[in-house]
Design an enzyme around this catalytic site. Sequence first.
Site: not given
Ligand code: DON
Length: 570
Positions: A106, A381, A399, A401, A423, A452, A473-474
């Site tokens: 990370r 991501t 990712t 981000n 984040d 994350s 997918g955040g």
């Molecule tokens: O680490 C995380 O949770 C976020 N930075 C992930 C971002 C993400 O999945 C964007 N995408 N689809």
Amino acid sequence: MQRITRGNPLVLLIALVIPLVLAGCAGGQLGVKSSKEYRNGMVVSANQLASQVGIAILKKGGNAVDAAVAVQFSLAVVYPNAGNIGGGGFMVYRSAKGETSTIDYREKAAAKASRNMYLDSAGLPIVEKSMYGSLAAGVPGSVAGMFEAHQKYGKLPWADLIAPAIALADQGFEVSERQANELNGLQKRFALLNPSGTAFMKASAWAAGDLLVQKELANTLTHIKEKGKAGFYEGAVANAIVAEMQRSGGIISLEDLKNYEAIWRKPVVGMYKGFKVITMPPPSSGGIALIQLLKAVEGYPLKKWGHNTDSTVQVMVEAERRVYADRAAHLGDPDFYKVPGIQLMDAAYIKNRMSSFTWDKATSSTAVSAGVVAPMEHEETTHFSIVDREGNAVSITTTLNGSYGAGVVVKGAGFLLNNEMDDFSVKPGAPNMYGLVGGEANAIAPNKRMLSSMTPAILEKDGDLFMVVGTPGGSTIITSVFQTILNVIDFDMNMQAAVTAKKFHHQWLPDEVQVETGALDSVAQRVLERKGYIIKPRGPIGRVDAILKTKWGFYQGGADPRGDDLAIGW
Ligand code: DON
């Protein structure tokens, strides 16, 4: 930046990529979007060129970690919206014999970062500041993570794993229609943040089939190929990063880069209906949250109720509401904050949390309702899943981000910086780009890793490999992995069907059930709305890339049709 001399690039391409790609397509093996089954191994990633590079490494005798390193670097070239060397990620590993480990690569806050760095003089978040430009970037972790993984498990020489990515960057590759559209949509932002231009910028519009050539990136990758981790964190590339910081207002220093370490962490492990779930500990919230979700629904007859019926959705949503509330309060970088992981995953605690839900109406999330939720940023991501011939498995989510990260390409070095600082909880209760809120546990501090949601996971059944799974997918990552696992274990879907199935999501705040078009039938929707659930239709949720091992020992791929993803087995 100094350019390292290499041989004729065309010869290099022919020598490196073409044999790899041909090997990946030989032997009657096809890329699959269906559940065709393979005996010797599989790679599932967001991009067909990257999947081809990975399978070619496996066929050449590389193991799952070798293939993962090659795929991570190739994605940095052919999937630049999320594949990266300027970002970070997490790897979960399980050897064929059952040894497990994880690497946390990370990003972390620079030493000069401070708690209120994204607030204005009135103490309010300046939203764009943690999202775009160099100041949004954490110290990248991907190169250190891959180097560490290779040192411990790699079989093939490091240079062989970077070479395909170099050739793809040097010679270029044809962009897909989806990529052309994304690049066209980002031209203004790129121009604003990169006055001297980047490989992604073009005078006329991008079209499917146009060649994207990234010479500077090829040069950076060559430094990494020749010097390993030091090729990125020291010398010419590190100097280019720091020069970029000075040009565009970032704070990452040479010391930050030199001090960056990927960290081996003990996996989070939990049981669900006899399946062992091996996944990522903090600084990802994903592992703990996934185990909490599975435990919270374990006692309910989901199979009897059926997939996405009102009862099934209601109980899953109520579990999600409670788990995301815990996430906001209790999860952060374990090296800075005491995360109560054991308590959060305790069966009695989870049962007690679920005891406040009643069937007749939706529980309310309003206890912490302050704060207007920021609009969703386009999410990017990427996840890839790999199993090799011996049965070693790698699950990686990586990712920048947001899509194309901070939008800044390091001048002279050709790679994008992440915008992972978003984040962090920039202010208690203020939502980030995914609408997630947090507090002290995830406050900014120098050298701290931001929380994350990434949830790379590997499942075992009766001591044998069962599934390799994960998604971008955040905030929806955790609930998408959760649903994919239930789709297989409770709803008897094969891997592809489980990935393709429409998904829904609740994250405590905002208090709404986000529903992918077609996920709920009208009866389920009506019942839930009558009980007070706010149903919010939205576009695609997740982009799961997964592998399932059948009881006969074959591998099934699940490549998400929401993207250009591809499963290749052999
Ligand atoms: O680490 C995380 O949770 C976020 N930075 C992930 C971002 C993400 O999945 C964007 N995408 N689809």
